[in-house]
Design an enzyme around this catalytic site. Sequence first.
Site, short mmCIF file in Angstrom:
data_model
loop_
_atom_site.label_atom_id
_atom_site.label_comp_id
_atom_site.label_asym_id
_atom_site.label_seq_id
_atom_site.Cartn_x
_atom_site.Cartn_y
_atom_site.Cartn_z
N LYS A 130 15.13 4.45 14.51
CA LYS A 130 15.12 4.88 13.12
C LYS A 130 14.86 3.67 12.22
O LYS A 130 15.43 2.59 12.43
CB LYS A 130 16.46 5.51 12.74
CG LYS A 130 16.74 6.84 13.40
CD LYS A 130 18.08 7.39 12.93
CE LYS A 130 18.37 8.73 13.59
NZ LYS A 130 19.71 9.26 13.18
N ARG A 188 15.34 2.58 8.41
CA ARG A 188 15.96 2.95 7.16
C ARG A 188 15.13 2.42 5.99
O ARG A 188 14.92 1.21 5.86
CB ARG A 188 17.37 2.37 7.07
CG ARG A 188 18.27 2.80 8.23
CD ARG A 188 18.63 4.27 8.15
NE ARG A 188 19.58 4.66 9.20
CZ ARG A 188 20.01 5.90 9.36
NH1 ARG A 188 19.60 6.87 8.57
NH2 ARG A 188 20.87 6.17 10.33
N ASP A 209 -9.98 5.19 -7.28
CA ASP A 209 -9.67 6.22 -8.27
C ASP A 209 -9.39 5.60 -9.63
O ASP A 209 -9.78 6.13 -10.67
CB ASP A 209 -8.47 7.04 -7.82
CG ASP A 209 -8.73 7.82 -6.54
OD1 ASP A 209 -9.91 8.17 -6.30
OD2 ASP A 209 -7.78 8.08 -5.79
#
Length: 307
Positions: free
Chosen positions: A28, A30, A256
């Site tokens: 995982k 974080r 953009d």
Amino acid sequence: MQETIASLTLNPTIDTSYVVERMAHTHKMRAQAEHYDPGGGGINVARVLVRLGGSARCHYLSGGATGIALDGLLDQHQLVRVPTRIAGDTRIAVAALELETGKEYRIIPPGPTVQESEWRACLERLGEINCRYLVASGSLPPGVPNDFYVRAARIADARGARFVLDSSGRGLNAALAAGGVHLVKPSLGELSHFIGHDLPDDTAIAAAARGIVAQGLAEIVAVTMGHHGALVASAEQVLRLPAIPIQAASAVGAGDSFLGAMIFALSQGDTVEEAAKLGLAAGAAAVLAPGTGLAHPADIRRLRAMI
């Protein structure tokens, strides 16, 4: 009353950005920060236009629970929105900044498959536009025909609007081949793909851009080249703009932002040269910070003064 600009985004996104200490498989990770923005070419262009003081009405496809979330994000950004509902889920794009290396990782899904009834409904909505510019930006999602932007350009012409295009692959190729484009903004890679061969230097790039103008396929060709700057060709001139020296932290939204600022300037009556310089400053401003924040006016003004 005629509005200034309408934007078209066929494959919008919810742009999600995270900051993590270190990227690692299996474990995982974080996140230290997270942020969500409405995204996709035409929506990003509209965000920059509005920040600069312009007005834009966003036409886009929206589907599923993520489509509802996208609608809410557009409301938060105070953008006028005209969604066309589709059955598929609006896509979510992810950008993750790894603090340890300063590298940014991006995951961009293809987007939902659009049914014929859905893209035809979008064209019908476009048939009601009342604006000076229609800016179509972004890729064609699965299910949308190659000539969709050709049809959109014809609608714009019939409604008295100038058609502006920033796309790639089949959408760009079909629209340019048909002509009727006021301004097209390919990257160097996209221009090379359309021409059919590599463009190794400024002379070759200028020749390709001027050839598109000379054939009547587009009135203005603005080629963005990342850290090499930009080249803009019209019937009157070819303008080569070196990049502004900055430390880039992201690759998100430069094109953009360039297009949004350039169209804003043109809509205010500025010359193509002045519009291109504002576009270059906006493109550089967009990559100063990681994430999906796009260009901010204060940074655009500061960088414009450096050109």
